[in-house]
Structures are given as C-alpha cells and as structure tokens.
Design a protein around this motif. Structure first.
Motif, mmCIF file in Angstrom:
data_model
loop_
_atom_site.group_PDB
_atom_site.id
_atom_site.type_symbol
_atom_site.label_atom_id
_atom_site.label_comp_id
_atom_site.label_asym_id
_atom_site.label_seq_id
_atom_site.Cartn_x
_atom_site.Cartn_y
_atom_site.Cartn_z
ATOM 1 N N TYR A 1 0.640 -1.381 -0.089
ATOM 2 C CA TYR A 1 0.214 0.029 0.027
ATOM 3 C C TYR A 1 0.934 1.360 0.014
ATOM 4 O O TYR A 1 1.854 1.377 0.937
ATOM 5 C CB TYR A 1 -0.771 -0.002 1.296
ATOM 6 N N ARG A 2 1.001 1.946 -1.033
ATOM 7 C CA ARG A 2 1.231 3.434 -0.903
ATOM 8 C C ARG A 2 0.346 4.369 -1.550
ATOM 9 O O ARG A 2 -0.462 4.227 -1.765
ATOM 10 C CB ARG A 2 2.645 3.204 -1.919
ATOM 11 N N SER A 3 0.882 5.655 -1.406
ATOM 12 C CA SER A 3 0.153 6.963 -1.787
ATOM 13 C C SER A 3 0.156 6.808 -3.599
ATOM 14 O O SER A 3 1.217 7.019 -4.215
ATOM 15 C CB SER A 3 0.762 8.183 -1.546
ATOM 16 N N ARG A 4 -0.804 6.619 -4.331
ATOM 17 C CA ARG A 4 -0.909 6.216 -5.502
ATOM 18 C C ARG A 4 -0.428 7.728 -6.430
ATOM 19 O O ARG A 4 0.242 7.743 -7.207
ATOM 20 C CB ARG A 4 -2.011 5.980 -6.304
ATOM 21 N N THR A 5 -1.000 8.848 -5.624
ATOM 22 C CA THR A 5 -0.798 10.215 -6.344
ATOM 23 C C THR A 5 0.702 10.476 -6.306
ATOM 24 O O THR A 5 1.252 10.917 -7.311
ATOM 25 C CB THR A 5 -1.491 11.327 -5.463
ATOM 26 N N VAL B 1 2.644 8.097 -8.919
ATOM 27 C CA VAL B 1 2.611 8.734 -10.369
ATOM 28 C C VAL B 1 3.341 9.993 -10.587
ATOM 29 O O VAL B 1 4.095 10.048 -11.307
ATOM 30 C CB VAL B 1 1.051 8.790 -10.651
#
Length: 203
Positions: free
Chosen positions: A5-9, A12
């Motif tokens: 789990y990580r920050s997608r924003t 990217v």
C-alpha cells in the motif's frame, strides 16, 4: 503473498518527475557547457533524491510473517503478534513492544479525504429510502457499508488490527521489531551530494 500500500498520487507524480529528469539529464549531457550544466545536474540530483525518499520509497507491506513499514531512510519489520494497537488519524500509528511506536508514511489521509469519506458514509445510510433511488445489490451494499465513513488509511489500519489479532489467537511469538537503514535512499542522497560538490569545485 505480499500486499503493498502506498500513495498512488505521490507514486505517479514521482515517475512523471523521473521522466522529466531523464529528458533534462540527456539534454544537459548533449549540450554540456561546464559549470552551468553541473549546477543544473546538481539541482536535479538533490530534488530527485528527495522525491525518491518521500514519494517512491515509502510503502506499507503485508507479508505472511508480519508488517513491513518502509519509511524514507529506514525499514521496520514487525511480526503480526508483536503489534499491540493501531490508531489512525492523519497517518497510521502502530504500537508495539515496550510502548514503541511505528508511524507509517503511507497511506495517509488528508482532512479533505476524511470529510469526503464522512459524506460518502452519510449518503450510504440514506440510499434506498425513497422509491426513486436505486437499491444496490447485496454484495455492493455490503461493500458500501464496510467503507462507509472510512478513508483508505482507516481500511488499512483495520486490516493490520485483524492480522495482529489473528496471529495472537494462533499463539504466534511476539518477536521484537527489526529495523534496518534504507541503503538505497542513502545511496541516492550520497550521489546527489557528490553532484553538489562537483558543481562547487569545478570552476
């Protein structure tokens, strides 16, 4: 089986930045003109080191044996049975042996995301009250109720609690946490420092 789990924003945007840096490094090498090019490379190097440390590297990983918290410069492994409590506010905080605390860098929840989750939860409670509103299938309704009022961080925190409780019920050993330095982040930072020194030294 691992779950990450990580920050997608952030993830990217970090890769967009790396693409931007790759193009600019190629351009600076092709049109190299001494100190100005080295200064530009040093600036890109420092910014890229920061982006890697705070956007690409942080992750929360579930393994069969325990929880792995990858922060910018350290990696912490916690056996599931060693986890005593989990609290979620802006970030997920995991309490373990001797009142020690592991603060996970991802996923995090902003005030805006939490307010949106609360509105979604309220809307879920009202759904189907009037005949003009469609009624969701049972499976979808269960999913809506499970996520009602919760952010992604809340959901991940719940998963950590469930795995920790399950491990304790099975009688697994609450072994101490293992902490190690992030040599990849340190290496990237050292490379950035070398570029800065080169830009200063070269006349």
């Amino acid at each position: 089986m691992k779950q990450t789990y990580r920050s997608r924003t952030a993830f990217v945007l970090a890769w967009v930045w790396l693409a931007f840096v790759a193009f600019n490094v190629w351009d600076l090498i092709v049109r190299f003109n001494g100190k100005p090019s080295l200064v530009a490379l040093a600036v890109l190097g420092v910014l890229t080191a920061l982006v890697y440390a705070v956007a690409l590297r942080p992750a929360t990983v579930f393994t069969e044996e325990g929880l792995v918290g990858r922060n910018p410069f350290r990696t912490t492994f916690l056996p599931w049975a060693a986890i005593e409590d989990v609290t979620v506010s802006h970030a997920i905080t995991v309490q373990h042996g001797d009142e020690r605390v592991l603060r996970l860098w991802t996923p995090m929840s902003s005030a805006r995301e939490r307010a949106k989750a609360q509105r979604r939860g309220t809307a879920g409670e009202q759904r189907g009250r009037f005949k003009t509103e469609p009624t969701l299938p049972r499976a979808e309704q269960a999913a809506v109720e499970a996520f009602a009022g919760k952010t992604h961080a809340d959901w991940v925190g719940d998963q950590i609690r469930e795995r920790a409780e399950s491990a304790r019920r099975r009688g697994e050993e609450a072994a101490p946490a293992r902490v190690s330095w992030s040599y990849d982040s340190i290496g990237v930072l050292v490379a950035a420092v070398v570029l800065v020194i080169a830009a200063i030294v070269v006349s």
